[in-house]
Design an enzyme around this catalytic site. Sequence first.
Site, short mmCIF file in Angstrom:
data_model
loop_
_atom_site.label_atom_id
_atom_site.label_comp_id
_atom_site.label_asym_id
_atom_site.label_seq_id
_atom_site.Cartn_x
_atom_site.Cartn_y
_atom_site.Cartn_z
N ASP A 261 41.33 -9.26 -6.13
CA ASP A 261 40.28 -10.25 -5.94
C ASP A 261 40.53 -10.98 -4.62
O ASP A 261 41.68 -11.30 -4.28
CB ASP A 261 40.27 -11.24 -7.10
CG ASP A 261 39.08 -12.18 -7.06
OD1 ASP A 261 38.02 -11.82 -7.60
OD2 ASP A 261 39.21 -13.27 -6.46
N ASN B 54 32.43 -18.00 2.03
CA ASN B 54 30.97 -17.84 2.07
C ASN B 54 30.28 -19.15 2.41
O ASN B 54 29.33 -19.19 3.20
CB ASN B 54 30.46 -17.32 0.73
CG ASN B 54 30.29 -15.81 0.72
OD1 ASN B 54 30.27 -15.17 1.76
ND2 ASN B 54 30.20 -15.24 -0.47
N GLU C 125 33.56 -10.39 -5.75
CA GLU C 125 34.67 -10.12 -4.83
C GLU C 125 35.85 -9.46 -5.53
O GLU C 125 36.96 -9.45 -5.00
CB GLU C 125 35.12 -11.42 -4.16
CG GLU C 125 35.70 -12.46 -5.10
CD GLU C 125 34.66 -13.41 -5.68
OE1 GLU C 125 35.04 -14.55 -6.02
OE2 GLU C 125 33.47 -13.03 -5.79
#
Length: 358
Positions: A235, A243, A278
């Site tokens: 991850d 982001n 992710e």
Amino acid sequence: MLVSCRVPGVWWECKHEFNPGQSMTPHSSRILLVDDELTLLELLGDYLRERGHDVVTAENGAGALDLYNSELPDLVLLDLKLPDVSGLDVLRHITSRDEETAMIVISGVGSLDDVIEALRRGAWDFLVKPFINLELVMHSVEKALEKRRLRQENRLYREHLEEEVQRRTRELRQEILARKRIEEDLRRSEMRYRELSLTDELTGLYNARHFFRQVQAEVERAQRYNSPLSLCVLDIDHFKEYNDAYGHLCGDSVLSELGRVIQKLIRDSDSAYRYGGEEFIIVLPATNREEAARVAERIRCSFHEHAFFPRPGTEVHVTISLGVTSLVPGESVSDFVDRADQNMYAAKKCGRNTTVCR
């Protein structure tokens, strides 16, 4: 002009009007003249040049072979008696290289055995010294050159016919090939459609839907053959913050790069999946836990080394946390996947940018 001359090996008399620079033949050819008699070389060479031919001369076999290889003459006038090597050996070398080179051998009176052997080895004609009339020599030269021209025309015609046959054969095959191409295009479209339904467009890895089908098959295979099977769940650390700070396009470039790194570092027998958001997962058949941990570490280090530039002058290195485990005999797929997932969360709790393997 009437010219007569007597030199060793040649006596000739020929009446002709000589106009310097005027060609006596419609086509100029390159002729290699080979003889150890220098006077004959000079006179016969001049005689052929007057008739429009390009003449090169050699006094021995070695020189003849050098000139042949560099000049590639149309015709060779070759004395069979040379001071260094046999004219027959020179003949053999030339005819083995190019059957279209016109070959006329020259021999003295009483050497008919050599002439017969030369003809057997590929000579086209022969002349006997001393020459009585150089016009006979010219007749032999013109006949040999004409024969060479006809051979070349026949070869070109055969090549043309072969090309025509091949062209028409290709035309006949076009309909079948076109049909096969259509069938192949349909097959590829079906495969592409199937691939798109199984892969994640952004990362190029398989999607979660395909993972659950594949991992079930791998677990069954490992249990059937009693072979090791490992999972690696990974991850991206602080991906939401990345982001939020730089935008989703920059976030997509991080996901795409991680997919590239994973594909680069796993084996053909392994398979990788974008598990969701992710989070990624790698299935490693025939791989024990320690080997899987080494693969995970290579992926972690390689990805961390990559520099992202979400803004001009801003360099960012993104990290990942990884959890690795191996299949326990008799356990379910869900327990297997859950343990790898829990190890990944343990790596997060350990400070991120690490691998937990247990």
